[in-house]
Enzyme design. Structure first.
Site, PDB file in Angstrom:
ATOM      1  N   SER A 136       0.846  -1.202   0.000  1.00  0.00           N
ATOM      2  CA  SER A 136       0.000   0.000   0.000  1.00  0.00           C
ATOM      3  C   SER A 136       0.877   1.245   0.000  1.00  0.00           C
ATOM      4  CB  SER A 136      -0.943  -0.031   1.210  1.00  0.00           C
ATOM      5  OG  SER A 136      -1.928   0.971   1.093  1.00  0.00           O
ATOM      6  N   ASN A 137       0.325   2.380   0.371  1.00  0.00           N
ATOM      7  CA  ASN A 137       1.109   3.623   0.421  1.00  0.00           C
ATOM      8  C   ASN A 137       0.625   4.496   1.568  1.00  0.00           C
ATOM      9  OD1 ASN A 137      -1.032   5.493  -0.652  1.00  0.00           O
ATOM     10  ND2 ASN A 137      -0.912   4.002  -2.311  1.00  0.00           N
ATOM     11  N   TYR A 138       1.229   5.670   1.711  1.00  0.00           N
ATOM     12  CA  TYR A 138       0.977   6.507   2.892  1.00  0.00           C
ATOM     13  C   TYR A 138      -0.260   7.408   2.783  1.00  0.00           C
ATOM     14  CZ  TYR A 138       5.729   5.306   4.385  1.00  0.00           C
ATOM     15  OH  TYR A 138       6.847   4.638   4.779  1.00  0.00           O
TER      16      TYR A 138
END
Ligand code: C5P
Length: 420
Positions: free
Chosen positions: A214-216
């Site tokens: 995923s990402n931030y």
């Protein structure tokens, strides 16, 4: 959304949540509102008039007249002065009296004579709240009088019981009020009735049942855009991946679709887009997803590496760009690591995306700018239009809510047929 210059009449009734009225007055004043307070006699047992008078800088009104000199406290002029009458906390007793026209104190006389919009923030024990009498009274106030209801929250109550009945937090009530004003002030917005998709948050791509790529992204920017569009009367379809941001809960024109993965987000957008008037692609969609997510948890093998094969995901903005009809307005985001001012870097990359995804405009932000990008409450963006004759709109660092307002106005101008 601001309360600058608005006249807010706050009615405080006798609930333990009355202590939160102090914070509420403070926040309202901070947002630029002028605040006057009317209290019931019972409210005095929970918070002193001195506290509230100090915060709003005006005497607190309790009785229909001043017992020392007979001066009349005019409930009529109070109602005329107010742009909005907010009763917070509103007890079961006060709600019942409002619903049945009982006028045995100044707060209630003011309700019966007020011509401005009225809202209540109920606060009581869970059983009192869910009692059919209270529910019926709230129904009467909503349906007969158009009273706005700031729903109480679930949680621990003063009684020690846990359930629905806690007054909404002051910050939520302030957001609610700002949204109410915005909705009434944007009656002629070109966004009214427009169906707009907003993608937001981070997609989550499973590696196995417990791990993911995923990402931030927190979804703050996308959720703020959804609310800013809704405040202008648009019908928003918020297609959200994982997000820590939340909706205020006071817009009934935002429909939330939860789509954890890029594939699910694509499916939902593809289904909704043909019927939509436009879309804002704000989600941080994974570019790659594990090609073979495991059905069982990967075991730890300290003696050999684990190699994940990743396959590209579909580019939602580009695919929607391909099937876009004339009249549909789409906006994308470009988060770059090159400087946003760099014509050869950030701007050039964004312009390429604008073309390849067939967008009407792209919002460029750079991780190089302090206060911009993931997780922050602020953002610094440049809006680049498809029309090469239009200059780039470089906005200063602002709160994500304020950036969302600017973006919503920009989209509104596109629907209004104006060049931005
Ligand atoms: O190409 P890049 O990922 O930088 O483009 C960013 C823009 O494209 C954003 O508006 C993002 O929401 C959108 N996008 C998308 N689907 C993808 C990748 C990006 O809608 N798979």
């Amino acid at each position: 959304m601001s309360l600058q210059g608005k006249h807010i009449l706050l009615g405080v009734t006798g609930s333990i949540a009355a202590y939160k009225a102090a914070m509420l007055v403070r926040l309202l004043v901070k947002e630029g509102a002028e605040v006057r307070v009317v209290m019931s006699q019972a409210a005095r047992d929970f918070i002193t008039p001195l506290t509230l008078a100090t915060l709003c800088k005006h005497p607190i009104l309790i009785d229909n007249f001043d017992p020392t000199n007979g001066a009349w406290n005019s409930h009529i002029s109070l109602g005329e002065w107010a742009d909005h009458y907010l009763i917070a906390p509103a007890t079961a007793n006060t709600l019942a009296k409002m619903a049945h026209g009982v006028a045995d104190n100044l707060l209630l006389c003011t309700y019966l004579s007020a011509r401005c919009p009225v809202s209540v923030a109920p606060a009581m024990d869970l059983d009192m709240y869910r009692h059919p009498a209270t529910q019926q009274n709230l129904g009467i106030l909503r349906d007969r009088d158009g009273v706005g209801i700031v729903e109480p929250q679930e949680g621990e109550l003063a009684s020690g019981l846990v359930g629905k009945g806690r007054m909404a937090e002051p910050a939520e009530i302030v957001r609610y009020l700002a949204a109410r004003f915005m909705l009434s002030e944007t009656e002629n917005s070109p966004l009214r009735g427009k169906k707009i998709i907003v993608t937001a948050g981070a997609t989550v791509e499973p590696i196995d049942p417990v791990r993911f790529v995923s990402n931030y992204s927190t979804g703050k920017m996308g959720y703020a855009i959804a609310e800013a569009l809704a405040a202008r009367g648009a019908r928003v379809m918020l297609v959200s991946g994982h997000a820590t941001a939340t909706l205020g809960g006071f817009y009934d024109n935002i429909e939330l679709f939860r789509t954890p993965s890029a594939a699910e987000m694509y499916e939902t957008c593809a289904r909704l887009f043909p019927e939509a008037d436009g879309a804002v692609f704000c989600a941080a969609v994974a570019d790659y997803t594990p090609a073979h997510p495991a059905e069982e948890k990967h075991k730890h093998h300290p003696d050999r590496p684990l190699i994940l094969e990743l396959k590209p995901t579909r580019d939602i903005a580009a695919e929607m760009g391909r099937i876009k009809r004339p009249g549909q307005v789409t906006l994308g985001f470009a988060l770059e690591t090159a400087a946003a001012t760099d014509e050869g870097g950030g701007v050039a990359y964004a312009q390429k995306k604008l073309e390849s995804k067939n967008l009407d405009a792209i919002v460029l932000n750079s991780l190089r700018d302090a206060g911009a990008g993931f997780g922050t409450d602020t953002n610094k963006v440049t809006i680049i239009d498809r029309d090469p004759d239009l200059p780039h709109l470089s906005l200063p660092l602002k709160s994500k809510m304020a950036v969302a307002e600017d973006i919503a106005e920009y989209i509104g101008r596109k629907f209004g047929g104006c060049r931005s």
